[in-house]
Design a protein around this motif. Structure first.
Motif, mmCIF file in Angstrom:
data_model
loop_
_atom_site.group_PDB
_atom_site.id
_atom_site.type_symbol
_atom_site.label_atom_id
_atom_site.label_comp_id
_atom_site.label_asym_id
_atom_site.label_seq_id
_atom_site.Cartn_x
_atom_site.Cartn_y
_atom_site.Cartn_z
ATOM 1 N N VAL A 193 0.848 -1.209 0.000
ATOM 2 C CA VAL A 193 0.000 0.000 0.000
ATOM 3 C C VAL A 193 0.879 1.252 0.000
ATOM 4 O O VAL A 193 0.609 2.224 -0.717
ATOM 5 C CB VAL A 193 -0.969 0.002 1.211
ATOM 6 C CG1 VAL A 193 -1.708 1.325 1.325
ATOM 7 C CG2 VAL A 193 -1.971 -1.146 1.089
ATOM 8 N N ILE A 218 -0.922 -2.494 -6.786
ATOM 9 C CA ILE A 218 -1.592 -3.436 -5.876
ATOM 10 C C ILE A 218 -1.931 -4.742 -6.615
ATOM 11 O O ILE A 218 -1.750 -5.835 -6.076
ATOM 12 C CB ILE A 218 -2.847 -2.761 -5.256
ATOM 13 C CG1 ILE A 218 -2.387 -1.682 -4.260
ATOM 14 C CG2 ILE A 218 -3.751 -3.792 -4.576
ATOM 15 C CD1 ILE A 218 -3.490 -0.851 -3.643
ATOM 16 N N PHE A 233 -8.577 -4.276 -3.226
ATOM 17 C CA PHE A 233 -8.570 -2.802 -3.272
ATOM 18 C C PHE A 233 -9.945 -2.425 -3.834
ATOM 19 O O PHE A 233 -10.156 -2.411 -5.035
ATOM 20 C CB PHE A 233 -7.430 -2.320 -4.175
ATOM 21 C CG PHE A 233 -7.338 -0.821 -4.350
ATOM 22 C CD1 PHE A 233 -7.941 0.067 -3.463
ATOM 23 C CD2 PHE A 233 -6.606 -0.285 -5.406
ATOM 24 C CE1 PHE A 233 -7.843 1.440 -3.630
ATOM 25 C CE2 PHE A 233 -6.493 1.087 -5.585
ATOM 26 C CZ PHE A 233 -7.119 1.948 -4.702
ATOM 27 N N ARG A 284 -4.651 1.239 5.019
ATOM 28 C CA ARG A 284 -4.878 2.368 4.118
ATOM 29 C C ARG A 284 -3.904 3.474 4.507
ATOM 30 O O ARG A 284 -3.631 3.667 5.701
ATOM 31 C CB ARG A 284 -6.323 2.868 4.220
ATOM 32 C CG ARG A 284 -6.615 4.034 3.290
ATOM 33 C CD ARG A 284 -8.108 4.307 3.086
ATOM 34 N NE ARG A 284 -8.833 4.749 4.259
ATOM 35 C CZ ARG A 284 -9.683 4.020 4.952
ATOM 36 N NH1 ARG A 284 -9.919 2.768 4.623
ATOM 37 N NH2 ARG A 284 -10.313 4.522 6.011
#
Ligand SMILES: CSCC[C@H](N)C(=O)N1CCC[C@H]1C(=O)O
Length: 356
Positions: A247, A275, A284, A331
């Motif tokens: 991430v 990703i 995602f 995140r």
């Protein structure tokens, strides 16, 4: 100035008038603080001839000054007064812009005041608001700094054993101490709850081995910040540490993709591709970011369908995430402005994985 920009655009696009109810558009155009009008009809009427007048409840008599206004008192019918203003502005029909978020009960009565063709106000306001001026960017810088400072404060707290909802409240208080208020209710998502991007903080206590997503924002003079950091308590599962690095890389690549003229979807693509290549594409589950300003979600949206070409002065978030059901999630989010043709971070809190 902002109202005359709207009027020019209305003329250019053949609109006859606009009805703007309380919200960030009304604030942007007038600087008037009328946030919560509740059920009492409050509306700014703007004509393409350049006339404008606010219709407001008499509660605002001491608030609205030096602005053309008609007040109505409880017990009067405000729609009669609105009809008078529309007649005075020769607005009995034609193409009318309506605030997208106008209450349905107001709209259902407005419909009967003429033979109008309604269009969403956002179709014009997005063009006026998407590029921020120097003052707006400065305000957003203040809001972003407050968010960074709150993150540093969080790191000094004894988090083990704290409930998610307690931590969310502490974050909210810290934001309120440093700014004009929160830009949305803080998200605190710990352990497996972090697999839900919009988790509502609950009774779960933070424990060793958790990754904890912290997503919150501050407001400064109406302008929002929005930051997310994910921190570790003790030693998290190795898969989560790997996900964190993916991430972080995706966020950095999307940030580096920000250039004047680049399409929003290309920035989204940079994060999404990183990703997907790491094997987590299906986890995602949202866009890479969203415009940020007076609203916490506004144009330009940084998603797979984002066809806005980035310009200097545009401000938005970059916040890719990976969410694995039953395991948890990560995140990382920063607020970014396009400056001198490239991206510049407004939020600058530490992005390396912090283990407490
Ligand atoms: C306004 S609540 C959500 C704030 C958050 N930073 C956010 O905007 N998102 C979290 C997941 C994706 C993204 C969104 O688009 O909702």
């Amino acid at each position: 100035m902002r109202l005359s920009n709207l009027v020019s655009l209305m003329k250019e696009r053949n609109f006859d008038g606009a009805l703007i109810s309380p919200g960030t558009n009304l604030y942007y155009l007038t600087g008037l603080h009328i946030h919560e009008a509740g059920e009492r009809l409050t509306v700014l009427v703007v004509s393409a001839d350049g006339d404008y007048r606010l219709l407001a409840p008499s509660l605002y008599e001491n608030v609205v000054r030096n602005f053309p206004v008609t007040f109505w008192r409880d017990g009067e019918n405000p729609y009669d007064k609105l009809a008078w203003i529309l007649a005075e502005f020769h607005l009995s029909g034609g193409r009318l812009l309506i605030e997208d978020t106008m209450r349905a009960d107001w709209l259902m009565k407005v419909i009967h005041l003429g033979s109008f063709e309604f269009h969403p106000l956002s179709s014009l306001m997005r063009e006026l608001r998407m590029r921020k001026d120097k003052h707006e960017i400065e305000m957003m810088g203040h809001a972003a700094k407050a968010a960074d400072r709150v993150f540093d404060e969080i790191l000094s707290w004894d988090l083990l054993g704290m409930r998610e909802r307690e931590l969310a409240l502490k974050i909210e208080l810290a934001i309120r101490e440093l700014s004009d208020g929160i830009s949305f209710e803080p998200i605190v998502a710990s352990g497996e709850n972090a697999a839900n991007p919009h988790h509502a903080p609950g009774d779960r206590r933070l424990r060793k081995g958790d990754l904890v997503i912290l997503d919150y924002g501050a407001k400064w003079k109406g302008y929002c910040s929005d930051i997310t950091r994910t921190i570790a308590l003790g030693r998290p599962d190795e898969r989560l540490v790997e996900i964190y690095e993916v991430v972080k890389e995706a966020q950095e690549r999307a940030y580096r993709a920000v250039r004047e003229g680049v399409l929003a979807r290309e920035v989204d693509g940079a994060a999404r591709e990183t990703i997907a290549k790491a094997g987590y594409g299906e986890y995602f589950t949202h866009r890479t970011g969203h415009g940020l300003g007076l609203d916490v979600h506004e144009e330009p949206y940084i998603g797979p369908d984002g066809n806005v070409a980035l310009e200097n002065g545009m401000t938005f978030t970059i916040e890719p995430g990976i969410y694995v059901p039953g395991l948890g999630g990560v995140r990382i989010e920063d607020d970014v402005v396009v400056h001198d043709g490239r991206g510049k971070r407004l939020t600058r809190a530490e992005r390396e994985l912090i283990r407490l």
